[in-house]
Write a protein that holds these residues in place. Structure first.
Motif, PDB file in Angstrom:
ATOM      1  N   VAL A  17       0.855  -1.189   0.000  1.00  0.00           N
ATOM      2  CA  VAL A  17       0.000   0.000   0.000  1.00  0.00           C
ATOM      3  C   VAL A  17       0.891   1.239   0.000  1.00  0.00           C
ATOM      4  O   VAL A  17       1.822   1.348   0.809  1.00  0.00           O
ATOM      5  N   VAL A  37      -6.813  -1.949  -1.303  1.00  0.00           N
ATOM      6  CA  VAL A  37      -6.936  -0.805  -0.408  1.00  0.00           C
ATOM      7  C   VAL A  37      -6.889   0.492  -1.214  1.00  0.00           C
ATOM      8  O   VAL A  37      -5.989   0.689  -2.035  1.00  0.00           O
ATOM      9  N   LEU A  71     -11.069  -2.304   0.763  1.00  0.00           N
ATOM     10  CA  LEU A  71     -11.108  -1.517   1.990  1.00  0.00           C
ATOM     11  C   LEU A  71     -10.858  -0.056   1.632  1.00  0.00           C
ATOM     12  O   LEU A  71      -9.855   0.272   0.990  1.00  0.00           O
TER      13      LEU A  71
END
Length: 237
Positions: A17, A37, A71
């Motif tokens: 990420v 993400v 997410l």
């Protein structure tokens, strides 16, 4: 919790990420599968470039197939309210992001929002509220519109609005009010690892958006669920 702390708690074995210009994109392993993400960090206002960047990341997950959950991490300002962004169609770009998340959910990618800082207005609606389930960390400060802005729109005195907000959760900003209104399903425990908590949310994801039912059960939105049911019944008739 800071973003770095959240990512370390989510992905103790490491992740890919990244954050650039306040925009979060990447992947990490969760409960034996890949978790996509996206999000906004650092109280960053969400402009056209950001909305399109996040939309592209969501749509890339959809195109990849499978059922990878998504997410959405949120610590943003409101939308970037500049003349340039408005003229270039910021409203359409924010709508595109929300629709990308709704499409992902419809295509079998569970969508979870996690607000850990501030968020407001169009940026809040197009990210956190566009997920199937929204949760928060203690200290989060979400609002659809802050009370001074409501005062300007409604022409009501701020003092009157502050009094109304004490007894009307659906009208008031803040995490506690969002929980009572059903917009936020739960507040996570930052002391415990976040990975298992998010994995449990994905496993127990409601089959449809049940925020109006939560709001009724918690006393924060007493009529929304029944009105929505009547609209659906009338449409089917």
């Amino acid at each position: 919790m800071t973003l770095a702390e959240i990512l370390a708690s989510l992905f103790p074995e490491g992740h890919s990420v990244n954050v650039a210009d306040g925009l979060i994109t990447g992947h990490g392993p969760l409960d034996g599968r890949d978790l996509s993400v996206v999000g906004v960090d650092g109280d960053t206002p969400l402009g056209i470039e950001g909305a399109l960047t996040l939309s592209a990341a969501v749509l890339a997950t959809v195109r990849a197939g499978g059922a990878a959950p998504i997410l959405v991490l949120v610590d943003s300002d409101s939308q970037r309210m500049s003349r340039r962004d408005e003229l270039l169609g910021l409203n359409e770009c924010l709508a595109h992001l929300a629709k990308a998340l709704l499409l992902a959910d419809a295509q079998g990618h569970p969508t979870i929002g996690l607000i850990y800082g501030h968020s407001a207005a169009g940026a809040f609606i197009a990210t956190a509220l566009a997920t199937r389930v929204l949760v928060a960390l203690p200290g989060a400060n979400p609002s659809v519109m802050d009370l001074p802005s409501v005062a300007r729109v409604t022409k009501l005195p701020l003092e009157k609005l502050e009094t109304m907000a004490k007894s009307t959760p659906v009208f008031a900003p803040g995490l506690d009010n969002m929980v009572q209104a059903g917009a936020v399903q739960a507040v996570l425990d930052p002391v415990q690892p976040l990975g298992p908590q998010i994995a449990a949310l994905i496993t127990d994801l409601p089959r449809q958006d049940d925020r109006d039912a939560l709001g009724k059960a918690r006393g924060g939105r007493p009529v929304a669920h029944d009105i929505a049911a009547r609209v659906v019944e009338a449409a089917r008739a």
